[in-house]
Write an enzyme that holds these catalytic residues in place. Structure first.
Site, PDB file in Angstrom:
ATOM      1  N   ASP A  88     -18.995  29.950 -19.051  1.00 21.58           N
ATOM      2  CA  ASP A  88     -19.231  28.525 -18.805  1.00 21.58           C
ATOM      3  C   ASP A  88     -18.494  27.696 -19.855  1.00 21.58           C
ATOM      4  O   ASP A  88     -18.104  28.213 -20.909  1.00 21.58           O
ATOM      5  CB  ASP A  88     -20.733  28.213 -18.820  1.00 21.58           C
ATOM      6  CG  ASP A  88     -21.399  28.510 -20.161  1.00 21.58           C
ATOM      7  OD1 ASP A  88     -21.021  29.495 -20.816  1.00 21.58           O
ATOM      8  OD2 ASP A  88     -22.293  27.745 -20.558  1.00 21.58           O
ATOM      9  N   GLU A 153     -24.021  29.759 -22.094  1.00 20.82           N
ATOM     10  CA  GLU A 153     -23.954  29.626 -23.555  1.00 20.82           C
ATOM     11  C   GLU A 153     -23.941  28.167 -23.979  1.00 20.82           C
ATOM     12  O   GLU A 153     -24.576  27.782 -24.950  1.00 20.82           O
ATOM     13  CB  GLU A 153     -22.713  30.347 -24.109  1.00 20.82           C
ATOM     14  CG  GLU A 153     -22.779  30.607 -25.610  1.00 20.82           C
ATOM     15  CD  GLU A 153     -22.364  29.427 -26.464  1.00 20.82           C
ATOM     16  OE1 GLU A 153     -22.826  29.309 -27.608  1.00 20.82           O
ATOM     17  OE2 GLU A 153     -21.565  28.583 -25.994  1.00 20.82           O
TER      18      GLU A 153
HETATM   19 ZN   LIG Z   1     -18.376  29.392 -27.068  1.00 19.65          ZN
END
Ligand SMILES: [Zn+2]
Length: 460
Positions: A88, A153
């Site tokens: 992501d 994340e």
């Molecule tokens: Zn990162």
């Protein structure tokens, strides 16, 4: 190793083109409108891993965004390396500050520009291409390899802990490698061996039930803004030491060797200070700036509000005041312990006549790598061979809570081998990847796999 390295040189440009294709998918995890792009993004990666003959490739759905898992069992009886990355990316606004559009990755000045080129798609891709180089030349990897690439994340890895728990058997490994950090500077291969943790609190000081006339009541009741300011002022002494009793009790002191290593880094303090715009470097007495940022805990007031802030004058005793207070924690400080110490202290130093409430907002644990584990020597050698320069140990003042999550869940050493640059604009407009770092990163990964494959496993 010759054919593997030659393959990386030969296919250098194609690798970059393939990374560009992946970067074109706008996998912004914080934006619900891009939910389908995260799925597409995971499928794009999974398809590539299937082409590389993985024994298993799976997309693991979560209640948020999916993670990709792959496994190559090419070294029976040998050690297993688990690589972590994320697919992501951060949002892209303000869009008008981008020189070229974030999802149309372009090459300029020997750099690739676009969202996610270095954080973290480029760094995941480094490992994918290192795997390809082995598979397409010698036909197999020198070490057993597992890859977990999560999709959350940038929004706090909310479902990572659950995955690590539910898939513990699948994720078993002898060492973990995270490629999501930066090097100390251009041409300086760097292994990050320490991360600070975080504790974030909100402090509220209440006085009268409503704002009072400062003429009719002033002098007769406590003023919450005055009280909070006095409490904040009592957090530090004049030398910058935190006055909260027990605050430093669990701080692991820097060793003489580590202090020497930090002092030996090519750190340009003036340049660093200029980049901040602050008039002077200030901090805890007895420590250098890098030591203060990397290995010492802090206690900061991030914001303070209360009372009247509008135009002109309004004569009141405000009803309440609030402050946001954060600590950067170092090993072995734990957020729960510090929450109590700081909260109790703030209540103790509060003047009479106010009520104090301290609320925990969030926290993360610090990480310190077990650098005496042989895997660190191996990683140093691998990194240096590829870059032709000595590898340094560095720390990071910021917090990457998932590193501690992974290290605790696996119980294995966690290598932070990153290929970014400190000024790469990750999370900002015009994110870029140094294409030389990308190329040498693939070679570093290749050397790492090769040497890890030869490491004797500890006796069970
Ligand atoms: Zn990162």
């Amino acid at each position: 190793m010759e054919p593997v390295l030659a393959y990386i040189d030969q296919h250098r440009d194609r690798f970059v083109r393939e990374l560009q294709d992946w970067v074109k998918i706008p996998s912004i995890s914080s934006d619900p409108e891009h939910k389908a792009d995260l799925v597409k993004n995971a499928e794009h990666l999974a398809a590539e891993l299937r082409r590389l003959g993985a024994d298993r490739v799976e997309i693991w759905p979560t209640e948020g965004h999916p993670a990709v898992f792959a496994e190559w069992k090419h070294a029976p009886g040998g050690p297993t390396l688990l690589i972590y990355g994320h697919h992501d990316v951060q949002p892209v606004d303000p869009l008008d500050l981008w020189v070229t559009p974030p999802f149309e990755p372009a090459i300029r000045e020997k750099r690739l520009w676009g969202r996610g080129v270095v954080d973290d798609k480029g760094q995941v891709h480094i490992h994918v291409k290192a795997i390809e180089a082995f598979v397409k030349t010698v036909g197999k990897l020198p070490v057993n390899l597992k890859l977990i690439v999560e999709g959350e994340e940038e929004v706090g890895s909310e479902h990572l802990e659950g995955l690590l728990r539910d898939k513990a058997k699948d994720l078993e490994a002898d060492f973990v490698c995270v490629s999501d950090t930066s090097m100390f500077g251009r041409g300086i291969p760097s292994l990050c061996v320490g991360l600070r943790g975080l504790l974030y609190l909100e402090v509220r000081v209440d006085g009268p039930s409503t704002d009072l006339h400062s003429g009719s009541f002033g002098g007769g009741v406590a003023n919450p803004v005055n009280a909070l300011a006095r409490m904040i002022a009592r957090l530090h002494d004049d030398s910058g030491q935190v006055l909260v009793p027990g605050f430093y009790d669990k701080v692991r002191p820097l060793s003489a060797v580590e202090r020497q290593e930090i002092a030996g880094l090519p750190f340009d303090e003036k340049e660093w200070l200029d980049s901040t715009g602050a008039p002077a470097a200030v901090g805890e007495a007895g420590y250098s700036t890098l030591e203060r940022i990397w290995a010492r805990p802090t206690l900061d007031c991030c914001g303070i509000t209360g009372g009247f802030g509008g135009a002109g004058a309004k004569t009141i005793i405000p009803a309440f005041a609030t402050a946001k207070v954060s600590c950067r924690l170092v090993p072995d400080q734990e957020p729960e312990v510090l929450e109590k110490l700081v909260g109790d202290y703030l209540k103790k130093v509060a003047p009479v006549g106010v009520r104090v409430t301290v609320t925990y907002l969030h926290g993360g644990r610090p990480y310190l790598a077990p650098t005496d584990h042989p895997v660190y020597d191996v990683a140093k050698r691998a990194f240096s061979k590829a870059f032709g320069a000595p590898t340094v140990f560095i720390r990071e003042g910021g917090s990457i809570p998932f590193v501690r999550t992974i290290a605790d869940a696996t119980g294995k050493p966690c290598l932070l081998m990153g290929f970014g640059q400190p000024d790469e604009n990750s999370h900002a407009p015009n994110e870029w990847l140094d294409l030389e770092n990308y190329h040498l990163g693939i070679k570093s990964a290749v050397y790492l796999y090769e040497e890890l494959g030869k490491l004797p496993l500890p006796k069970p």
